[in-house]
Design an enzyme around this catalytic site. Structure first.
Site, mmCIF file in Angstrom:
data_model
loop_
_atom_site.group_PDB
_atom_site.id
_atom_site.type_symbol
_atom_site.label_atom_id
_atom_site.label_comp_id
_atom_site.label_asym_id
_atom_site.label_seq_id
_atom_site.Cartn_x
_atom_site.Cartn_y
_atom_site.Cartn_z
ATOM 1 N N ASP A 2 64.663 9.954 13.809
ATOM 2 C CA ASP A 2 66.059 9.920 13.380
ATOM 3 C C ASP A 2 66.225 9.314 11.991
ATOM 4 O OD1 ASP A 2 67.319 10.819 15.883
ATOM 5 O OD2 ASP A 2 66.433 8.984 16.684
ATOM 6 N N GLY A 3 67.206 9.822 11.245
ATOM 7 C CA GLY A 3 67.620 9.184 10.010
ATOM 8 C C GLY A 3 67.391 9.970 8.743
ATOM 9 N N HIS A 19 64.981 15.787 4.955
ATOM 10 C CA HIS A 19 64.037 16.377 5.901
ATOM 11 C C HIS A 19 62.639 16.498 5.281
ATOM 12 C CE1 HIS A 19 67.149 16.993 8.777
ATOM 13 N NE2 HIS A 19 67.816 17.860 8.026
ATOM 14 N N LEU A 113 42.974 13.788 17.812
ATOM 15 C CA LEU A 113 44.359 13.463 18.124
ATOM 16 C C LEU A 113 45.034 14.701 18.683
ATOM 17 C CD1 LEU A 113 46.869 11.547 17.935
ATOM 18 C CD2 LEU A 113 47.303 12.550 15.685
ATOM 19 N N ARG A 176 69.149 5.423 22.609
ATOM 20 C CA ARG A 176 69.381 6.361 23.707
ATOM 21 C C ARG A 176 68.233 7.368 23.734
ATOM 22 N NH1 ARG A 176 72.925 7.516 19.552
ATOM 23 N NH2 ARG A 176 72.713 9.596 18.637
ATOM 24 N N GLU A 189 57.547 2.747 28.249
ATOM 25 C CA GLU A 189 58.144 1.591 27.585
ATOM 26 C C GLU A 189 58.888 2.101 26.349
ATOM 27 O OE1 GLU A 189 58.040 -1.598 28.604
ATOM 28 O OE2 GLU A 189 56.902 -1.014 30.393
#
Length: 224
Positions: A2-3, A19, A113, A176, A189
């Site tokens: 986000d952001g 972006h 990965l 959220r 977590e």
């Protein structure tokens, strides 16, 4: 992640440049995960709700996605990074779908990965699709409903074959879940960090990992 939009607006820049800066943060975070010895990383890049954004922003995002796939897939393969995409990829159109399939095939041998990117993804939609598959299998006589359990249901989700997340990080101060991995996050977590995604990197990831290391994970087995 986000952001991006807020990062650009705070600097008086067009949203697409936010972006683009977010894509650079993706690269830094992947490198940091490898340095930390993390085996699985899932990035929530484009939600099913993001299609409701202004058409110009959606076009910029999808164009950046295609550019990233073309420019980075060779590096991912060389670095031993396996790419998977979860979500309703068909909504991006044939050209982007083919780019995704090519990238997945080219990186399929990666073991360093496991990188999963959620695109046109929504947790509720994922669960509904899995429930529909179960119902169709039962209707056609391919599944006895009495045998359905959490494991077999999970095998019908986009994330089949992947481990559930241990840690979910939310950036930019948001607190959220926003329709992300609703089934899979049952015992994850959470760490909330007040940093905009384009500024994310190894230091932020390290802080989240240290916070995770201080948690005692009980999985509901006992209280106190």
């Amino acid at each position: 992640m986000d952001g991006n939009r807020r990062w650009a607006e705070a600097r008086g820049l067009p949203v697409p440049l936010g972006h683009k800066a977010g894509a650079e943060a993706v690269r830094r975070t992947i490198e940091a995960c490898i340095q930390e010895g993390i085996g699985w990383l899932t990035l929530f890049a484009f939600s099913s709700e993001n299609w409701l954004r202004p058409i110009e922003e959606v076009r910029a995002l999808t164009g950046l996605l295609r550019l990233y796939l073309r420019a980075e897939v060779a590096t991912l393969a060389r670095e031993g990074i396996r790419l998977r995409v979860i979500g309703d990829r068909a909504r991006f159109g044939l050209e982007t779908m083919h780019e995704i399939e090519r990238a997945e095939a080219q990186t399929a041998g990666g073991t360093r990965l496991n990188l999963t990117v959620a695109l046109s993804y929504g947790g509720r939609g994922e669960i509904v699709a899995a429930a529909r598959a179960v119902a169709e299998a039962a209707r056609d006589g391919r599944l006895d409903p009495a045998t359905l359990d959490e494991t077999s249901f999970g095998g019908r989700l986009f994330t089949a074959g992947m481990p559930d997340p241990d840690l979910i990080i939310r950036t930019s101060g948001e607190q959220r879940l926003s329709n992300f991995l609703l089934w899979q996050a049952a015992y994850a977590e959470f760490v909330f960090q007040d940093v905009l995604w384009p500024d994310y990197g190894a230091d932020c990831l390290g802080q989240a990992i240290r916070e995770f290391g201080r948690r005692e994970r009980r999985y509901g087995a006992r209280a106190g």
